[in-house]
Every structure is written in C-alpha cells, then in structure tokens.
Write a protein that holds these residues in place. Structure first.
Motif, PDB file in Angstrom:
ATOM      1  N   THR A 166       0.783  -0.989   0.099  1.00 51.47           N
ATOM      2  CA  THR A 166      -0.017  -0.065  -0.043  1.00 51.47           C
ATOM      3  C   THR A 166       0.841   1.349   0.112  1.00 51.47           C
ATOM      4  OG1 THR A 166      -0.181  -0.236   2.302  1.00 51.47           O
ATOM      5  CG2 THR A 166      -1.835  -0.876   1.158  1.00 51.47           C
ATOM      6  N   HIS A 171      -4.227  -0.245  -1.954  1.00 50.82           N
ATOM      7  CA  HIS A 171      -3.805  -1.274  -2.877  1.00 50.82           C
ATOM      8  C   HIS A 171      -3.741  -0.723  -4.241  1.00 50.82           C
ATOM      9  CE1 HIS A 171      -3.359  -4.619  -0.054  1.00 50.82           C
ATOM     10  NE2 HIS A 171      -4.046  -4.052   0.493  1.00 50.82           N
ATOM     11  N   LEU A 172      -4.756  -0.158  -4.794  1.00 49.07           N
ATOM     12  CA  LEU A 172      -4.954   0.190  -6.264  1.00 49.07           C
ATOM     13  C   LEU A 172      -3.737   1.516  -6.483  1.00 49.07           C
ATOM     14  CD1 LEU A 172      -8.864  -0.155  -6.870  1.00 49.07           C
ATOM     15  CD2 LEU A 172      -7.030  -1.799  -7.172  1.00 49.07           C
ATOM     16  N   LYS A 173      -3.909   2.256  -5.451  1.00 47.23           N
ATOM     17  CA  LYS A 173      -2.971   3.429  -5.778  1.00 47.23           C
ATOM     18  C   LYS A 173      -1.697   3.170  -5.841  1.00 47.23           C
ATOM     19  CE  LYS A 173      -6.479   6.892  -3.534  1.00 47.23           C
ATOM     20  NZ  LYS A 173      -7.299   6.898  -2.405  1.00 47.23           N
ATOM     21  N   TYR A 182     -15.052  -1.628  -2.238  1.00 44.45           N
ATOM     22  CA  TYR A 182     -14.108  -2.599  -2.367  1.00 44.45           C
ATOM     23  C   TYR A 182     -14.205  -3.983  -1.853  1.00 44.45           C
ATOM     24  CZ  TYR A 182     -11.889   1.675  -3.854  1.00 44.45           C
ATOM     25  OH  TYR A 182     -11.518   2.848  -4.433  1.00 44.45           O
ATOM     26  N   ALA A 209      -9.286   5.984  -7.473  1.00 46.56           N
ATOM     27  CA  ALA A 209      -9.843   4.943  -6.553  1.00 46.56           C
ATOM     28  C   ALA A 209     -10.207   5.616  -5.190  1.00 46.56           C
ATOM     29  CB  ALA A 209      -8.404   3.892  -6.408  1.00 46.56           C
ATOM     30  N   ASP A 232      -8.707   0.878  -1.518  1.00 49.20           N
ATOM     31  CA  ASP A 232      -8.045   2.099  -2.506  1.00 49.20           C
ATOM     32  C   ASP A 232      -6.765   2.254  -2.458  1.00 49.20           C
ATOM     33  OD1 ASP A 232      -8.144   3.165   0.478  1.00 49.20           O
ATOM     34  OD2 ASP A 232      -7.819   4.803  -0.487  1.00 49.20           O
ATOM     35  N   GLN A 276      -0.643   0.129  -7.042  1.00 46.94           N
ATOM     36  CA  GLN A 276      -0.243  -0.446  -8.150  1.00 46.94           C
ATOM     37  C   GLN A 276      -0.065   0.766  -9.499  1.00 46.94           C
ATOM     38  OE1 GLN A 276      -0.766  -3.760  -7.792  1.00 46.94           O
ATOM     39  NE2 GLN A 276       0.747  -3.961  -9.712  1.00 46.94           N
TER      40      GLN A 276
END
Ligand code: ZN
Length: 139
Positions: free
Chosen positions: A47, A92-94, A79, A71, A90, A96
């Motif tokens: 994260t 985790h997506l940021k 989620y 996100a 969110d 990525q």
C-alpha cells in the motif's frame, strides 16, 4: 562487485503523503562507496510506492486528486478487498498505479538522473511503520 543494502523506515502520521527521499538515497550511496552501478529503491509494502517525478507541490496535489478519482477511499464498502475487515482497498490500487520501485544508474558516485527527477515515497495507508529497501550494486 560491491553490494549495499539498507532499509529506510517511515511512519507517516496521515493516511496519504508524498515524501522526497532523494537525500536519504544519496546518503545511502555515499555510505556504499559505490561509484559505478545501479540502485534499486522499492517500497516493501503493498500500500506504498516509490516513484520518480518533480518535487512540485501543485503536481503532488494533482496526483492526490487524480488517485482519489481513480480509486476513492470512500465509501470503503465499494472494495471487495475490504470485506476482510480492512479499509485500505483503495491504497492497494493507488500503489499499483504509482509503482513499486525505481532503478537509478550510478555514475561517478552520483545518482545519474534528469535535472528535475526526484525520488519519492508515496504513502497510501499510513499511520504505521513501513519500510523502503535501498539496494546498490556496482564497483
Ligand atoms: Zn489491504
């Protein structure tokens, strides 16, 4: 070949932040005594990110807005990941999209980067201790 390894620790008081870690990486490079080689700098958490860009506050606000559009943190129930009881789907997506690591060339004992390039730690789920790995190899 010489090899150097160090962990940089962060405890960001807010959920999200961007921190310029270029001075700390330069300090690692001095400690390593490596003059020619490569430096890998990576977040050790899923994260958080390490990325290179300009140190400009407007740009960092733009990143924050853009990432929140892609996100959004709220509502956390959107989620599936958060069904585990966490609230950081969110983050985790940021992470990525902002990336895990950077690799920088070392030339003549210096980070061989462009004129505006700075190395950043991107925190997306702070308020706890987290690490960045600096690995430098070369001669
Ligand atoms: Zn999570």
């Amino acid at each position: 070949m010489k090899s150097y390894r160090k962990e940089l620790w962060f405890n960001v008081p807010a959920r999200r932040a961007f921190i310029n870690i270029t001075p700390q990486v330069e300090e690692c490079l001095r400690e390593s005594r490596i003059k020619e080689g490569l430096a890998l700098i990576n977040a050790m958490h899923i994260t958080a990110s390490v990325f290179i860009n300009d140190d400009e506050s407007g740009l960092h606000q733009d990143y924050e807005k853009w990432l929140e559009k892609l996100a959004p943190h709220e509502p956390v129930a959107q989620y599936l990941h958060n069904r585990t009881g966490e609230d950081n789907g969110d983050a985790h997506l940021k992470r990525q999209i902002m990336g895990r690591e950077v690799v920088v060339a070392i030339t003549d004992g210096k980070l061989d980067v462009g004129p505006w390039e700075q190395i950043f730690y991107g925190e997306f789920d702070g308020r706890r201790r987290k690490r960045v790995l600096v690995k430098i190899i070369g001669e």
